[in-house]
Design a protein around this motif. Structure first.
Motif: not given
Length: 86
Positions: A5, A9, A32, A38, A41-42
């Motif tokens: 992840s 990212d 995500i 995260r 990241t969102q």
């Protein structure tokens, strides 16, 4: 996994810098999907949705982020209250 992840990212960041927002969206969404917690990241994904005119997606994601931030704040408040009770 969290490591994947993180890599996804970072790849999203690289694509965004390279002015390839669709590729950035793809990597952020994958990150995500691998790790739904995260929040950073969102928020990046929300920004790219807004940047590219994907307003409905941005609106939906924005609501999800708000819910998660509220839940996190409520949890922190409960922990503080417990520590004060001691």
């Amino acid at each position: 996994s969290p490591a994947n992840s993180e890599l996804l990212d970072s790849l999203g960041d690289v694509y965004l810098i390279a002015k390839k927002p669709k590729d950035a969206i793809n990597k952020y969404e994958l990150a995500i999907r691998n790790d739904p917690s995260r929040l950073g990241t969102q928020k990046k994904l929300l920004g790219v949705y807004q940047l590219t005119g994907m307003h409905e997606m941005a609106k939906t994601l924005g609501k999800e982020i708000e819910k998660k931030e509220l839940a996190k704040a409520e949890e922190e408040l409960k922990l503080r209250e417990k520590s004060l009770e001691k």
